[in-house]
Design a protein around this motif. Structure first.
Motif, PDB file in Angstrom:
ATOM      1  N   LEU A 222       4.559   5.316  -5.758  1.00 62.04           N
ATOM      2  CA  LEU A 222       4.681   5.225  -7.215  1.00 62.04           C
ATOM      3  C   LEU A 222       3.606   6.007  -7.964  1.00 62.04           C
ATOM      4  CD1 LEU A 222       5.576   1.435  -7.585  1.00 62.04           C
ATOM      5  CD2 LEU A 222       7.119   3.400  -7.754  1.00 62.04           C
ATOM      6  N   ASN A 223       2.420   6.088  -7.384  1.00 62.48           N
ATOM      7  CA  ASN A 223       1.290   6.684  -8.100  1.00 62.48           C
ATOM      8  C   ASN A 223       0.858   8.040  -7.558  1.00 62.48           C
ATOM      9  OD1 ASN A 223       0.440   4.368  -9.965  1.00 62.48           O
ATOM     10  ND2 ASN A 223       0.594   3.373  -7.965  1.00 62.48           N
ATOM     11  N   ASN A 224       1.421   8.446  -6.431  1.00 64.10           N
ATOM     12  CA  ASN A 224       0.997   9.681  -5.769  1.00 64.10           C
ATOM     13  C   ASN A 224      -0.516   9.710  -5.556  1.00 64.10           C
ATOM     14  OD1 ASN A 224       3.423  10.733  -7.822  1.00 64.10           O
ATOM     15  ND2 ASN A 224       3.652  11.246  -5.664  1.00 64.10           N
ATOM     16  N   ALA A 225      -1.066   8.517  -5.325  1.00 60.40           N
ATOM     17  CA  ALA A 225      -2.508   8.396  -5.122  1.00 60.40           C
ATOM     18  C   ALA A 225      -2.811   7.017  -4.543  1.00 60.40           C
ATOM     19  CB  ALA A 225      -3.243   8.563  -6.452  1.00 60.40           C
ATOM     20  N   LEU A 226      -3.992   6.902  -3.958  1.00 57.63           N
ATOM     21  CA  LEU A 226      -4.535   5.618  -3.517  1.00 57.63           C
ATOM     22  C   LEU A 226      -5.989   5.557  -3.951  1.00 57.63           C
ATOM     23  CD1 LEU A 226      -3.221   5.166   0.152  1.00 57.63           C
ATOM     24  CD2 LEU A 226      -2.356   4.093  -1.921  1.00 57.63           C
ATOM     25  N   THR A 227      -6.541   4.369  -3.954  1.00 64.12           N
ATOM     26  CA  THR A 227      -7.962   4.214  -4.247  1.00 64.12           C
ATOM     27  C   THR A 227      -8.756   4.420  -2.953  1.00 64.12           C
ATOM     28  OG1 THR A 227      -7.908   1.840  -3.795  1.00 64.12           O
ATOM     29  CG2 THR A 227      -7.493   2.537  -6.084  1.00 64.12           C
ATOM     30  N   PRO A 228     -10.037   4.716  -3.058  1.00 64.92           N
ATOM     31  CA  PRO A 228     -10.861   4.852  -1.845  1.00 64.92           C
ATOM     32  C   PRO A 228     -10.812   3.594  -0.962  1.00 64.92           C
ATOM     33  CG  PRO A 228     -12.055   5.706  -3.743  1.00 64.92           C
ATOM     34  CD  PRO A 228     -10.798   5.056  -4.277  1.00 64.92           C
TER      35      PRO A 228
ATOM     36  N   ALA B 143       0.838  -1.201   0.000  1.00 65.27           N
ATOM     37  CA  ALA B 143       0.000   0.000   0.000  1.00 65.27           C
ATOM     38  C   ALA B 143       0.875   1.254   0.000  1.00 65.27           C
ATOM     39  CB  ALA B 143      -0.936  -0.005   1.204  1.00 65.27           C
ATOM     40  N   GLY B 144       1.918   1.253   0.811  1.00 62.16           N
ATOM     41  CA  GLY B 144       2.846   2.385   0.811  1.00 62.16           C
ATOM     42  C   GLY B 144       3.566   2.529  -0.513  1.00 62.16           C
ATOM     43  N   THR B 145       3.887   1.398  -1.120  1.00 59.88           N
ATOM     44  CA  THR B 145       4.576   1.406  -2.408  1.00 59.88           C
ATOM     45  C   THR B 145       3.714   2.033  -3.491  1.00 59.88           C
ATOM     46  OG1 THR B 145       5.875  -0.537  -1.799  1.00 59.88           O
ATOM     47  CG2 THR B 145       5.671  -0.061  -4.159  1.00 59.88           C
ATOM     48  N   VAL B 146       2.428   1.673  -3.544  1.00 56.49           N
ATOM     49  CA  VAL B 146       1.574   2.270  -4.577  1.00 56.49           C
ATOM     50  C   VAL B 146       1.372   3.759  -4.322  1.00 56.49           C
ATOM     51  CG1 VAL B 146       0.427   0.138  -5.283  1.00 56.49           C
ATOM     52  CG2 VAL B 146      -0.629   1.562  -3.556  1.00 56.49           C
ATOM     53  N   ALA B 147       1.359   4.179  -3.061  1.00 55.47           N
ATOM     54  CA  ALA B 147       1.264   5.614  -2.768  1.00 55.47           C
ATOM     55  C   ALA B 147       2.500   6.336  -3.298  1.00 55.47           C
ATOM     56  CB  ALA B 147       1.116   5.844  -1.264  1.00 55.47           C
TER      57      ALA B 147
ATOM     58  N   ASP C 206       2.388   6.845   6.604  1.00 54.31           N
ATOM     59  CA  ASP C 206       3.442   7.865   6.464  1.00 54.31           C
ATOM     60  C   ASP C 206       3.812   8.083   5.000  1.00 54.31           C
ATOM     61  OD1 ASP C 206       3.486   8.232   9.196  1.00 54.31           O
ATOM     62  OD2 ASP C 206       5.303   7.042   9.511  1.00 54.31           O
ATOM     63  N   ASP C 207       3.931   6.993   4.234  1.00 60.57           N
ATOM     64  CA  ASP C 207       4.220   7.121   2.799  1.00 60.57           C
ATOM     65  C   ASP C 207       3.096   7.875   2.091  1.00 60.57           C
ATOM     66  OD1 ASP C 207       6.604   5.784   3.079  1.00 60.57           O
ATOM     67  OD2 ASP C 207       5.878   3.885   2.238  1.00 60.57           O
ATOM     68  N   THR C 208       1.864   7.565   2.444  1.00 58.33           N
ATOM     69  CA  THR C 208       0.722   8.236   1.832  1.00 58.33           C
ATOM     70  C   THR C 208       0.755   9.728   2.132  1.00 58.33           C
ATOM     71  OG1 THR C 208      -0.605   6.222   2.008  1.00 58.33           O
ATOM     72  CG2 THR C 208      -1.810   8.289   1.739  1.00 58.33           C
ATOM     73  N   LEU C 209       1.011  10.073   3.390  1.00 57.50           N
ATOM     74  CA  LEU C 209       1.043  11.489   3.770  1.00 57.50           C
ATOM     75  C   LEU C 209       2.199  12.227   3.105  1.00 57.50           C
ATOM     76  CD1 LEU C 209       0.191  11.242   7.584  1.00 57.50           C
ATOM     77  CD2 LEU C 209      -1.364  11.697   5.662  1.00 57.50           C
ATOM     78  N   THR C 210       3.261  11.502   2.799  1.00 56.40           N
ATOM     79  CA  THR C 210       4.431  12.113   2.176  1.00 56.40           C
ATOM     80  C   THR C 210       4.260  12.266   0.667  1.00 56.40           C
ATOM     81  OG1 THR C 210       5.879  11.197   3.874  1.00 56.40           O
ATOM     82  CG2 THR C 210       6.925  11.860   1.805  1.00 56.40           C
ATOM     83  N   PHE C 211       3.717  11.264   0.004  1.00 52.99           N
ATOM     84  CA  PHE C 211       3.747  11.240  -1.470  1.00 52.99           C
ATOM     85  C   PHE C 211       2.435  11.612  -2.157  1.00 52.99           C
ATOM     86  CE2 PHE C 211       7.307   8.609  -0.172  1.00 52.99           C
ATOM     87  CZ  PHE C 211       8.311   9.164  -0.939  1.00 52.99           C
ATOM     88  N   VAL C 212       1.319  11.550  -1.470  1.00 51.37           N
ATOM     89  CA  VAL C 212       0.054  11.943  -2.082  1.00 51.37           C
ATOM     90  C   VAL C 212      -0.151  13.432  -1.794  1.00 51.37           C
ATOM     91  CG1 VAL C 212      -2.447  11.604  -2.065  1.00 51.37           C
ATOM     92  CG2 VAL C 212      -0.930   9.633  -1.844  1.00 51.37           C
TER      93      VAL C 212
END
Length: 155
Positions: free
Chosen positions: A78-84, A72-76, A104-110
């Protein structure tokens, strides 16, 4: 190992690029599904990887669950996004434990504007607490730097 994937040891699964193969392995109850879902995160679109990552976060093996949150962190990243669905899974797991690094990855990259409200709040909290910690530690750091400078001058 007819498919070229070693599900028992996990060797080669970081190169997995076939969501249908992951689904079949899930149905068979294979061992290294968390490892393989990281491969999907690297090699498939967010839309293809997301439902498999969500399923992998429910695996009974704690190590494989941890790998699913790594995915999940990896896709955040790589994609600067996540799905709902991924946001929901991370939110349900909470900021501690398995999901901590993925959040943390999501907050950093999205980008902030793309975060759901709970994640925006976590971002504001995290930024505020980091700044407060810097302010609190600044006098201590200054003291130790001054002390070391005086020690070097005396030597």
């Amino acid at each position: 190992m007819a498919t070229g994937w070693d599900w028992e040891s996990g060797d080669g699964l970081l190169r997995l690029d076939d969501p249908v193969e992951w689904d079949a392995a899930f149905e068979r109850g294979e061992r290294s599904l968390g490892t393989a879902v990281i491969g999907l995160a690297f090699n498939c679109s967010l839309e293809e990887a997301s439902p498999r990552i969500v399923r992998a976060t429910q695996l009974p093996d704690p190590d494989q669950r941890g790998f699913a949150f790594t995915a999940a962190g990896t896709v955040a990243r790589l994609n600067n996004a996540l799905t709902p669905e991924l946001y929901g899974t991370l939110r349900a797991e909470g900021r501690r434990g398995f999901a901590e690094n993925a959040i943390d990855d999501t907050l950093t990259f999205v980008p902030f504007r793309d975060l759901p409200p709970r994640f925006k709040w976590w971002k504001v909290q995290s930024t505020g607490s980091d700044k407060l910690l810097r302010w609190l530690l600044w006098p201590q750091d200054t003291f130790w730097e001054l002390r070391e400078t005086l020690r070097r001058r005396r030597s």
